[in-house]
Design a protein around this motif. Structure first.
Motif, PDB file in Angstrom:
ATOM      1  N   ASP A 134       0.836  -1.203   0.000  1.00 22.99           N
ATOM      2  CA  ASP A 134       0.000   0.000   0.000  1.00 22.99           C
ATOM      3  C   ASP A 134       0.864   1.244   0.000  1.00 22.99           C
ATOM      4  O   ASP A 134       2.066   1.165  -0.234  1.00 22.99           O
ATOM      5  CB  ASP A 134      -0.948  -0.005   1.213  1.00 22.99           C
ATOM      6  N   TRP A 135       0.253   2.339   0.264  1.00 28.92           N
ATOM      7  CA  TRP A 135       0.973   3.617   0.281  1.00 28.92           C
ATOM      8  C   TRP A 135       0.531   4.378   1.523  1.00 28.92           C
ATOM      9  O   TRP A 135      -0.614   4.249   1.961  1.00 28.92           O
ATOM     10  CB  TRP A 135       0.603   4.423  -0.971  1.00 28.92           C
ATOM     11  N   SER A 136       1.430   5.119   2.138  1.00 24.86           N
ATOM     12  CA  SER A 136       1.025   6.012   3.229  1.00 24.86           C
ATOM     13  C   SER A 136       1.981   7.200   3.232  1.00 24.86           C
ATOM     14  O   SER A 136       3.070   7.119   2.645  1.00 24.86           O
ATOM     15  CB  SER A 136       1.088   5.278   4.576  1.00 24.86           C
ATOM     16  N   PRO A 137       1.598   8.289   3.894  1.00 22.87           N
ATOM     17  CA  PRO A 137       2.497   9.466   3.887  1.00 22.87           C
ATOM     18  C   PRO A 137       3.873   9.161   4.475  1.00 22.87           C
ATOM     19  O   PRO A 137       4.847   9.851   4.169  1.00 22.87           O
ATOM     20  CB  PRO A 137       1.748  10.484   4.747  1.00 22.87           C
ATOM     21  N   SER A 138       3.976   8.131   5.261  1.00 17.46           N
ATOM     22  CA  SER A 138       5.285   7.839   5.871  1.00 17.46           C
ATOM     23  C   SER A 138       6.014   6.690   5.172  1.00 17.46           C
ATOM     24  O   SER A 138       7.075   6.263   5.606  1.00 17.46           O
ATOM     25  CB  SER A 138       5.087   7.490   7.353  1.00 17.46           C
ATOM     26  N   PHE A 139       5.425   6.228   4.058  1.00 20.36           N
ATOM     27  CA  PHE A 139       5.994   5.075   3.366  1.00 20.36           C
ATOM     28  C   PHE A 139       7.256   5.454   2.588  1.00 20.36           C
ATOM     29  O   PHE A 139       7.248   6.399   1.793  1.00 20.36           O
ATOM     30  CB  PHE A 139       4.933   4.519   2.403  1.00 20.36           C
ATOM     31  N   MET A 140       8.348   4.742   2.831  1.00 20.15           N
ATOM     32  CA  MET A 140       9.601   4.900   2.065  1.00 20.15           C
ATOM     33  C   MET A 140      10.101   6.344   2.030  1.00 20.15           C
ATOM     34  O   MET A 140      10.613   6.801   0.997  1.00 20.15           O
ATOM     35  CB  MET A 140       9.400   4.405   0.626  1.00 20.15           C
ATOM     36  N   VAL A 141       9.951   7.042   3.129  1.00 18.74           N
ATOM     37  CA  VAL A 141      10.405   8.432   3.148  1.00 18.74           C
ATOM     38  C   VAL A 141      11.925   8.453   3.294  1.00 18.74           C
ATOM     39  O   VAL A 141      12.482   7.816   4.192  1.00 18.74           O
ATOM     40  CB  VAL A 141       9.726   9.210   4.297  1.00 18.74           C
ATOM     41  N   GLY A 142      12.571   9.152   2.407  1.00 21.76           N
ATOM     42  CA  GLY A 142      14.027   9.271   2.459  1.00 21.76           C
ATOM     43  C   GLY A 142      14.446  10.687   2.787  1.00 21.76           C
ATOM     44  O   GLY A 142      13.691  11.427   3.428  1.00 21.76           O
ATOM     45  N   ILE A 143      15.639  11.044   2.354  1.00 20.63           N
ATOM     46  CA  ILE A 143      16.066  12.432   2.540  1.00 20.63           C
ATOM     47  C   ILE A 143      16.366  13.044   1.181  1.00 20.63           C
ATOM     48  O   ILE A 143      16.622  12.335   0.206  1.00 20.63           O
ATOM     49  CB  ILE A 143      17.295  12.547   3.484  1.00 20.63           C
ATOM     50  N   GLN A 144      16.318  14.369   1.149  1.00 20.79           N
ATOM     51  CA  GLN A 144      16.462  15.077  -0.110  1.00 20.79           C
ATOM     52  C   GLN A 144      17.934  15.369  -0.406  1.00 20.79           C
ATOM     53  O   GLN A 144      18.697  15.629   0.503  1.00 20.79           O
ATOM     54  CB  GLN A 144      15.673  16.373  -0.004  1.00 20.79           C
ATOM     55  N   VAL A 145      18.268  15.331  -1.691  1.00 19.29           N
ATOM     56  CA  VAL A 145      19.629  15.666  -2.110  1.00 19.29           C
ATOM     57  C   VAL A 145      19.720  17.169  -2.394  1.00 19.29           C
ATOM     58  O   VAL A 145      20.706  17.837  -2.040  1.00 19.29           O
ATOM     59  CB  VAL A 145      20.003  14.846  -3.376  1.00 19.29           C
ATOM     60  N   THR A 146      18.679  17.685  -3.014  1.00 19.43           N
ATOM     61  CA  THR A 146      18.669  19.089  -3.445  1.00 19.43           C
ATOM     62  C   THR A 146      19.004  20.051  -2.306  1.00 19.43           C
ATOM     63  O   THR A 146      18.449  19.931  -1.211  1.00 19.43           O
ATOM     64  CB  THR A 146      17.277  19.443  -4.025  1.00 19.43           C
ATOM     65  N   GLY A 147      19.918  20.941  -2.593  1.00 17.25           N
ATOM     66  CA  GLY A 147      20.228  22.013  -1.648  1.00 17.25           C
ATOM     67  C   GLY A 147      21.170  21.631  -0.515  1.00 17.25           C
ATOM     68  O   GLY A 147      21.516  22.473   0.312  1.00 17.25           O
ATOM     69  N   LYS A 148      21.618  20.388  -0.474  1.00 13.77           N
ATOM     70  CA  LYS A 148      22.488  19.956   0.630  1.00 13.77           C
ATOM     71  C   LYS A 148      23.959  20.306   0.344  1.00 13.77           C
ATOM     72  O   LYS A 148      24.330  20.666  -0.760  1.00 13.77           O
ATOM     73  CB  LYS A 148      22.351  18.442   0.832  1.00 13.77           C
ATOM     74  N   ARG A 149      24.781  20.110   1.376  1.00 11.88           N
ATOM     75  CA  ARG A 149      26.228  20.337   1.214  1.00 11.88           C
ATOM     76  C   ARG A 149      26.889  19.026   0.790  1.00 11.88           C
ATOM     77  O   ARG A 149      26.669  17.990   1.420  1.00 11.88           O
ATOM     78  CB  ARG A 149      26.846  20.785   2.540  1.00 11.88           C
ATOM     79  N   LEU A 150      27.683  19.111  -0.274  1.00 14.49           N
ATOM     80  CA  LEU A 150      28.412  17.925  -0.738  1.00 14.49           C
ATOM     81  C   LEU A 150      29.904  18.131  -0.490  1.00 14.49           C
ATOM     82  O   LEU A 150      30.487  19.107  -0.977  1.00 14.49           O
ATOM     83  CB  LEU A 150      28.172  17.697  -2.235  1.00 14.49           C
ATOM     84  N   GLY A 151      30.507  17.220   0.243  1.00 13.64           N
ATOM     85  CA  GLY A 151      31.955  17.259   0.449  1.00 13.64           C
ATOM     86  C   GLY A 151      32.609  16.229  -0.454  1.00 13.64           C
ATOM     87  O   GLY A 151      32.160  15.082  -0.534  1.00 13.64           O
ATOM     88  N   ILE A 152      33.657  16.646  -1.154  1.00 10.93           N
ATOM     89  CA  ILE A 152      34.340  15.747  -2.091  1.00 10.93           C
ATOM     90  C   ILE A 152      35.788  15.598  -1.646  1.00 10.93           C
ATOM     91  O   ILE A 152      36.499  16.596  -1.485  1.00 10.93           O
ATOM     92  CB  ILE A 152      34.272  16.299  -3.533  1.00 10.93           C
ATOM     93  N   VAL A 153      36.216  14.369  -1.429  1.00 12.06           N
ATOM     94  CA  VAL A 153      37.628  14.116  -1.120  1.00 12.06           C
ATOM     95  C   VAL A 153      38.282  13.664  -2.411  1.00 12.06           C
ATOM     96  O   VAL A 153      37.917  12.617  -2.968  1.00 12.06           O
ATOM     97  CB  VAL A 153      37.801  13.038  -0.027  1.00 12.06           C
TER      98      VAL A 153
END
Ligand code: 8YV
Length: 319
Positions: A134-153
């Motif tokens: 089924d589906w629910s508002p809390s189903f498979m909730v992840g985190i967003q990539v957009t707008g985040k800080r990316l550190g590159i080594v």
């Protein structure tokens, strides 16, 4: 007489066609994985070897290569599988294939970030196993990539393309590199003088440094502790740059939200704990695995051989 090239793996058709046109290649149509002993034996007939990262050229193997071998022209950008010092000592030329795989590897890095953040492994499994009910508002909730800080080594060729792609996701780029790169190539990225200084700025951390004794176990327990809670780690460089025990522990404890991994220590026999974790998105070392890039890698290796056998300096000489 055309030079004889020992080609250790089955390469793309167009690359093998060019090999047949310009050289006498010893091909591997069944793509059998050769042992070091096989390579030493087969090299008796050859003037150069065109290997992949799957063949290891330790000091001992290099010492036992027949004297007529002039060069090891790798079909890879990484050359940690070759003991470069031993090659230099023997006067063997070693080349790699930089540049041509930066786009493909950067694409894969974005896939690792997105897959880890959006729980791609779990989602795919649910659909394939018919466990998606089924589906629910809390189903498979992840985190967003957009707008985040990316550190590159490692802000070399691949790291810089990753930064460009990540900017399309409005990410803010931070990096650490052995040396600060030209401000024009930074594209506004913030330089940090040490890995430690970079860590607190990484909502996402992407590893793109070369594998070397200095970078072995670079991402260890102490450095993971310096990342913000809930950070995401991705690796498309080499498995050796990660201390597996430390990463697995941080993924289990929730210190890290997730990881996306394309490379591992001891591939393909990876630390089995990774397979048990839902919050890792796993790929089987396919960073450069696009048709376009694999052709380009082969042609680049052949450009290097062409130079060597016509007495010119190869463009991508690393030893
Ligand atoms: C290749 C790589 O799959 O080029 C590299 O260093 O890791 C990969 O892109 C492989 O090494 C080909 O030999």
């Amino acid at each position: 007489m055309k030079p004889v090239i020992l080609v250790t793996r089955k390469l793309p058709e167009a690359v093998e066609d060019r090999l047949r046109r310009d050289y006498q290649p010893i091909l591997n149509p069944t793509d059998t994985l050769y042992s070091s002993a096989d390579i030493i034996n087969m090299a008796a007939e050859a003037d150069a070897i065109l290997p992949c990262h799957t063949e290891k050229f330790s000091a001992e193997v290099i010492e036992r290569l027949p004297a007529r071998i002039k060069a090891i022209a790798n079909f890879s950008v990484g050359y940690d599988h070759v003991d470069v010092e031993a090659a230099k000592k023997r006067g063997l030329i070693v080349t790699n294939t930089p540049d041509v795989l930066s786009d493909a590897t950067a694409e894969l890095t974005m896939m690792l970030m997105l897959g880890a953040a959006r729980r791609a492994s779990e989602g795919e499994k649910l659909v394939r196993t018919r466990e998606w009910k089924d589906w629910s508002p809390s189903f498979m909730v992840g985190i967003q990539v957009t707008g985040k800080r990316l550190g590159i080594v490692g802000f070399g060729r691949v790291g810089q393309v990753v930064a460009q792609r990540a900017r399309a996701f409005d990410m803010t780029i931070h990096y650490h590199n052995r040396r600060r790169v030209d401000p024009q190539l930074e594209g506004g990225a913030t330089y940090h003088e040490s890995v430690e200084a970079l860590m607190p700025h990484c909502d996402f951390l992407a590893l793109h440094c070369v594998a070397s004794p200095e970078t072995a176990g670079l991402l260890n327990k102490e450095r993971i502790a310096m990342l913000p809670d809930g950070a995401v780690v991705v690796n498309a460089s080499r498995g050796t740059v990660i201390d597996d025990e430390a990463l697995i522990e941080a993924l289990k404890s929730g210190k890290l939200y997730a990881a996306g991994l394309d490379v591992f220590n001891n591939e393909p026999d990876i630390n089995p704990a990774y397979r048990e974790l839902d919050n890792v998105f796993l790929m089987p070392h396919i960073g450069s695995a696009t048709r376009e890039t694999r052709d380009a890698m082969g042609f680049r290796a052949l450009d290097n051989l062409d130079a060597i056998f016509s007495g010119r300096e190869p463009g991508d000489r690393v030893a």
